[in-house]
Design an enzyme around this catalytic site. Structure first.
Site, PDB file in Angstrom:
ATOM      1  N   ARG A 155       0.832  -1.204   0.000  1.00  0.00           N
ATOM      2  CA  ARG A 155       0.000   0.000   0.000  1.00  0.00           C
ATOM      3  C   ARG A 155       0.874   1.265   0.000  1.00  0.00           C
ATOM      4  O   ARG A 155       0.930   2.001  -0.976  1.00  0.00           O
ATOM      5  CB  ARG A 155      -0.948  -0.027   1.215  1.00  0.00           C
ATOM      6  CG  ARG A 155      -2.051   1.026   1.166  1.00  0.00           C
ATOM      7  CD  ARG A 155      -1.615   2.413   1.582  1.00  0.00           C
ATOM      8  NE  ARG A 155      -1.102   2.489   2.933  1.00  0.00           N
ATOM      9  CZ  ARG A 155      -0.522   3.566   3.433  1.00  0.00           C
ATOM     10  NH1 ARG A 155      -0.343   4.653   2.694  1.00  0.00           N
ATOM     11  NH2 ARG A 155      -0.056   3.567   4.670  1.00  0.00           N
ATOM     12  N   ASP A 156       1.563   1.508   1.079  1.00  0.00           N
ATOM     13  CA  ASP A 156       2.339   2.751   1.198  1.00  0.00           C
ATOM     14  C   ASP A 156       3.447   2.777   0.152  1.00  0.00           C
ATOM     15  O   ASP A 156       3.757   3.823  -0.433  1.00  0.00           O
ATOM     16  CB  ASP A 156       2.943   2.830   2.609  1.00  0.00           C
ATOM     17  CG  ASP A 156       3.273   4.242   3.034  1.00  0.00           C
ATOM     18  OD1 ASP A 156       3.538   5.074   2.163  1.00  0.00           O
ATOM     19  OD2 ASP A 156       3.279   4.511   4.247  1.00  0.00           O
TER      20      ASP A 156
ATOM     21  N   HIS B 190       5.269   4.301  12.629  1.00  0.00           N
ATOM     22  CA  HIS B 190       5.254   4.196  11.162  1.00  0.00           C
ATOM     23  C   HIS B 190       6.254   5.235  10.653  1.00  0.00           C
ATOM     24  O   HIS B 190       5.921   6.400  10.451  1.00  0.00           O
ATOM     25  CB  HIS B 190       3.821   4.487  10.699  1.00  0.00           C
ATOM     26  CG  HIS B 190       3.605   4.517   9.217  1.00  0.00           C
ATOM     27  ND1 HIS B 190       2.946   3.495   8.542  1.00  0.00           N
ATOM     28  CD2 HIS B 190       3.902   5.447   8.292  1.00  0.00           C
ATOM     29  CE1 HIS B 190       2.864   3.808   7.260  1.00  0.00           C
ATOM     30  NE2 HIS B 190       3.429   4.991   7.081  1.00  0.00           N
TER      31      HIS B 190
ATOM     32  N   HIS C 230       8.931   6.824   8.142  1.00  0.00           N
ATOM     33  CA  HIS C 230       9.546   6.925   6.815  1.00  0.00           C
ATOM     34  C   HIS C 230      11.035   7.226   7.017  1.00  0.00           C
ATOM     35  O   HIS C 230      11.423   7.904   7.964  1.00  0.00           O
ATOM     36  CB  HIS C 230       8.825   7.976   5.979  1.00  0.00           C
ATOM     37  CG  HIS C 230       7.497   7.469   5.484  1.00  0.00           C
ATOM     38  ND1 HIS C 230       7.329   6.930   4.238  1.00  0.00           N
ATOM     39  CD2 HIS C 230       6.293   7.363   6.093  1.00  0.00           C
ATOM     40  CE1 HIS C 230       6.079   6.531   4.091  1.00  0.00           C
ATOM     41  NE2 HIS C 230       5.420   6.784   5.211  1.00  0.00           N
TER      42      HIS C 230
ATOM     43  N   CYS D 221       4.440   9.214   0.728  1.00  0.00           N
ATOM     44  CA  CYS D 221       3.081   9.733   0.624  1.00  0.00           C
ATOM     45  C   CYS D 221       3.038  10.676  -0.569  1.00  0.00           C
ATOM     46  O   CYS D 221       3.780  11.655  -0.608  1.00  0.00           O
ATOM     47  CB  CYS D 221       2.682  10.469   1.900  1.00  0.00           C
ATOM     48  SG  CYS D 221       1.055  11.234   1.779  1.00  0.00           S
TER      49      CYS D 221
ATOM     50  N   ASN E 185       9.139   3.889   3.662  1.00  0.00           N
ATOM     51  CA  ASN E 185       9.186   3.505   5.076  1.00  0.00           C
ATOM     52  C   ASN E 185      10.507   2.811   5.376  1.00  0.00           C
ATOM     53  O   ASN E 185      11.188   2.328   4.476  1.00  0.00           O
ATOM     54  CB  ASN E 185       8.067   2.493   5.390  1.00  0.00           C
ATOM     55  CG  ASN E 185       6.687   3.071   5.210  1.00  0.00           C
ATOM     56  OD1 ASN E 185       6.180   3.134   4.105  1.00  0.00           O
ATOM     57  ND2 ASN E 185       6.096   3.499   6.292  1.00  0.00           N
TER      58      ASN E 185
HETATM   59  P1  HMG Z   1     -12.620  14.591  -2.581  1.00  0.00           P
HETATM   60  O1  HMG Z   1     -12.336  14.894  -4.009  1.00  0.00           O
HETATM   61  O2  HMG Z   1     -12.751  15.722  -1.603  1.00  0.00           O
HETATM   62  O3  HMG Z   1     -13.853  13.626  -2.470  1.00  0.00           O
HETATM   63  O4  HMG Z   1     -11.506  13.602  -2.063  1.00  0.00           O
HETATM   64  P2  HMG Z   1     -15.353  13.814  -2.727  1.00  0.00           P
HETATM   65  O5  HMG Z   1     -16.065  13.143  -1.615  1.00  0.00           O
HETATM   66  O6  HMG Z   1     -15.697  15.254  -3.044  1.00  0.00           O
HETATM   67  O7  HMG Z   1     -15.570  12.957  -4.056  1.00  0.00           O
HETATM   68  C1  HMG Z   1     -15.009  13.310  -5.310  1.00  0.00           C
HETATM   69  C2  HMG Z   1     -15.177  12.146  -6.284  1.00  0.00           C
HETATM   70  O8  HMG Z   1     -14.414  11.030  -5.829  1.00  0.00           O
HETATM   71  C3  HMG Z   1     -16.598  11.639  -6.433  1.00  0.00           C
HETATM   72  O9  HMG Z   1     -16.709  11.082  -7.754  1.00  0.00           O
HETATM   73  C4  HMG Z   1     -16.660  10.513  -5.439  1.00  0.00           C
HETATM   74  O10 HMG Z   1     -17.658   9.563  -5.737  1.00  0.00           O
HETATM   75  C5  HMG Z   1     -15.285   9.912  -5.626  1.00  0.00           C
HETATM   76  P3  HMG Z   1     -17.160  11.920  -9.024  1.00  0.00           P
HETATM   77  O11 HMG Z   1     -18.532  12.408  -8.648  1.00  0.00           O
HETATM   78  O12 HMG Z   1     -16.150  13.046  -9.199  1.00  0.00           O
HETATM   79  O13 HMG Z   1     -17.112  10.914 -10.138  1.00  0.00           O
HETATM   80  N1  HMG Z   1     -14.782   9.218  -4.432  1.00  0.00           N
HETATM   81  C6  HMG Z   1     -14.330   7.964  -4.434  1.00  0.00           C
HETATM   82  N2  HMG Z   1     -14.233   7.039  -5.390  1.00  0.00           N
HETATM   83  C7  HMG Z   1     -13.714   5.853  -5.039  1.00  0.00           C
HETATM   84  N3  HMG Z   1     -13.300   5.546  -3.784  1.00  0.00           N
HETATM   85  C8  HMG Z   1     -13.375   6.441  -2.809  1.00  0.00           C
HETATM   86  C9  HMG Z   1     -13.903   7.721  -3.122  1.00  0.00           C
HETATM   87  N4  HMG Z   1     -14.113   8.829  -2.378  1.00  0.00           N
HETATM   88  C10 HMG Z   1     -14.643   9.742  -3.188  1.00  0.00           C
HETATM   89  N5  HMG Z   1     -12.952   6.139  -1.594  1.00  0.00           N
HETATM   90  C11 HMG Z   1     -10.671  11.883  -0.640  1.00  0.00           C
HETATM   91  C12 HMG Z   1     -11.496  13.147  -0.747  1.00  0.00           C
HETATM   92  C13 HMG Z   1     -10.410  11.559   0.784  1.00  0.00           C
HETATM   93  C14 HMG Z   1     -11.448  10.747  -1.316  1.00  0.00           C
HETATM   94  C15 HMG Z   1      -9.366  12.142  -1.421  1.00  0.00           C
HETATM   95  O14 HMG Z   1      -8.776  13.293  -0.870  1.00  0.00           O
HETATM   96  C16 HMG Z   1      -8.428  11.009  -1.339  1.00  0.00           C
HETATM   97  O15 HMG Z   1      -8.663   9.940  -1.885  1.00  0.00           O
HETATM   98  N6  HMG Z   1      -7.306  11.199  -0.649  1.00  0.00           N
HETATM   99  C17 HMG Z   1      -6.396  10.114  -0.418  1.00  0.00           C
HETATM  100  C18 HMG Z   1      -5.014  10.563  -0.555  1.00  0.00           C
HETATM  101  C19 HMG Z   1      -4.128   9.389  -0.285  1.00  0.00           C
HETATM  102  O16 HMG Z   1      -4.443   8.249  -0.596  1.00  0.00           O
HETATM  103  N7  HMG Z   1      -2.967   9.670   0.327  1.00  0.00           N
HETATM  104  C20 HMG Z   1      -2.011   8.682   0.622  1.00  0.00           C
HETATM  105  C21 HMG Z   1      -2.412   7.780   1.755  1.00  0.00           C
HETATM  106  S1  HMG Z   1      -2.113   8.478   3.348  1.00  0.00           S
HETATM  107  C22 HMG Z   1      -0.439   8.145   3.658  1.00  0.00           C
HETATM  108  O17 HMG Z   1       0.268   7.671   2.818  1.00  0.00           O
HETATM  109  C23 HMG Z   1       0.098   8.399   5.042  1.00  0.00           C
HETATM  110  C24 HMG Z   1       0.223   7.104   5.858  1.00  0.00           C
HETATM  111  O18 HMG Z   1       1.089   6.182   5.218  1.00  0.00           O
HETATM  112  C25 HMG Z   1       0.771   7.424   7.264  1.00  0.00           C
HETATM  113  C26 HMG Z   1       2.048   8.268   7.253  1.00  0.00           C
HETATM  114  O19 HMG Z   1       3.004   7.946   6.528  1.00  0.00           O
HETATM  115  O20 HMG Z   1       2.053   9.238   7.999  1.00  0.00           O
HETATM  116  C27 HMG Z   1      -1.141   6.418   6.042  1.00  0.00           C
HETATM  117 MG    MG Z   2       3.221   6.239   5.277  1.00  0.00          MG
END
Ligand code: HMG
Ligand code: MG
Length: 303
Positions: free
Chosen positions: A17-18, A210, A212, A243, A252
């Protein structure tokens, strides 16, 4: 002076995933399954294998539903989890039979906005129904708290803020908080101070680290955590990862590097290092380049 270490730790593998979320190249679903099988063959039992985000946000994980469906025949005692940013993601996870999910938010406002398009105060109301729906469906929920050691946009993050948000996530129903050094800025003394603040109010078994490894301090920081009673560490095969919404974030801590150090110290991980290195070689072959893991670099990966 006696030196006390735990006899065993739990390693949560997040490379699929990450790690892959940050790759420009799309790794085919069949190849993700090969990597998953190689990780399981090495003895890992806690594996975060995908993320149910919109494919527009993270194209590399656009096959989350297909991958999750294919994992359903796997041993049900394994903890195969997925990241879910919102209710839509949770419903997709439930529909494909995933039994454990993770939500994520940031300790700093700007990273939260860039990562999930919402302020922190707007995020709590998104999480509430997620915890309720997950409980109803019998899913366990883990919570990540990102930027706990520092934010790429705001700099320092106050430990009291990390504590306050961790407490709230636990009260909402998270079984554990995974504290993220998202951009790998932390140092061992800072880690001690941050954990002292958290452990003054929370039991160590509610916390995971966690880290990095952007600046090479992840293993040293984990060792501080280990000495202070933390026994769950998230790592990534071969050091894959980062990220996509945190500039400069790299992978990581490599799983092999943590396993190597712990096993040498007599701390059991349940992981077979040789088999894990084979999985690392496979990851390098699939991605077509040498990966960051230090122990992996000592191995001659044959074709
Ligand atoms: P948004 O654009 O504000 O969402 O994104 P929305 O609710 O306004 O929806 C927009 C569109 O996306 C709509 O479709 C929804 O249906 C669709 P449209 O009408 O445009 O066709 N939609 C989805 N479709 C599929 N699956 C879904 C989904 N949600 C909405 N789940 C949102 C808000 C949170 C979805 C967006 O900002 C997002 O996906 N962000 C994720 C970013 C990400 O993945 N970052 C990396 C992971 S975090 C990380 O790596 C840190 C971690 O490892 C810990 C660390 O290292 O500290 C965990
Ligand atoms: Mg991470």
């Amino acid at each position: 002076m006696p030196y006390r270490l735990p006899s065993e730790v739990r390693v949560v593998e997040v490379g699929l995933r990450d790690g892959l979320q940050n790759e420009a190249a799309f790794v085919h679903t069949d190849d993700k399954l090969r990597l998953l099988d190689a990780l399981l063959a090495a003895g890992l039992r806690d594996i975060e294998f995908t993320s149910f985000v919109h494919p527009r946000w993270v194209p590399a994980l656009a096959d989350a539903d297909r991958l999750a469906a294919r994992v359903q025949g796997y041993d049900p005692t394994l903890r195969l989890s997925a990241l879910t940013p919102n209710m839509r993601g949770l419903e997709r996870a439930i529909a494909t039979g995933v039994r454990e999910v993770a939500v994520f938010m940031s300790a700093s406002e700007t990273h939260n906005l860039r990562n999930i398009n919402k302020g922190r105060d707007e995020t709590w109301p998104v999480f509430e129904p997620i915890f309720a729906r997950a409980a109803e469906a019998g899913l366990k929920v883990r919570a990540y708290l990102s930027t706990a050691w520092g934010c790429p946009y705001e700099g320092d993050v106050a430990p009291c803020e990390v504590l306050r948000m961790s407490q709230r996530l636990l009260e909402m129903g998270a079984y554990e908080i995974s504290l993220g050094d998202t951009i790998g800025v932390g140092d061992p003394l800072q880690t001690r101070r941050l954990l002292e603040a958290l452990l003054s109010a929370l039991p160590a078994d509610k916390l995971a680290m966690h880290m990095h490894d952007t600046r090479g301090a992840a293993l040293a920081n984990c060792m501080v955590g280990l000495e202070m009673g933390i026994t769950t560490f998230d790592t990534s095969l071969a050091g894959l990862g980062g990220c996509p919404y945190a500039p400069g974030a790299s992978g990581n801590l490599a799983t092999e590097d943590l396993v190597y150090a712990l096993e040498r110290m007599g701390v059991r991980t349940g992981v077979d290092l040789d088999a894990l290195l084979e999985a690392g070689c496979l990851a390098q072959r699939l991605l077509g380049r040498p990966l960051a893991g230090r122990v992996l670099a000592t191995k001659d990966c044959k074709e």
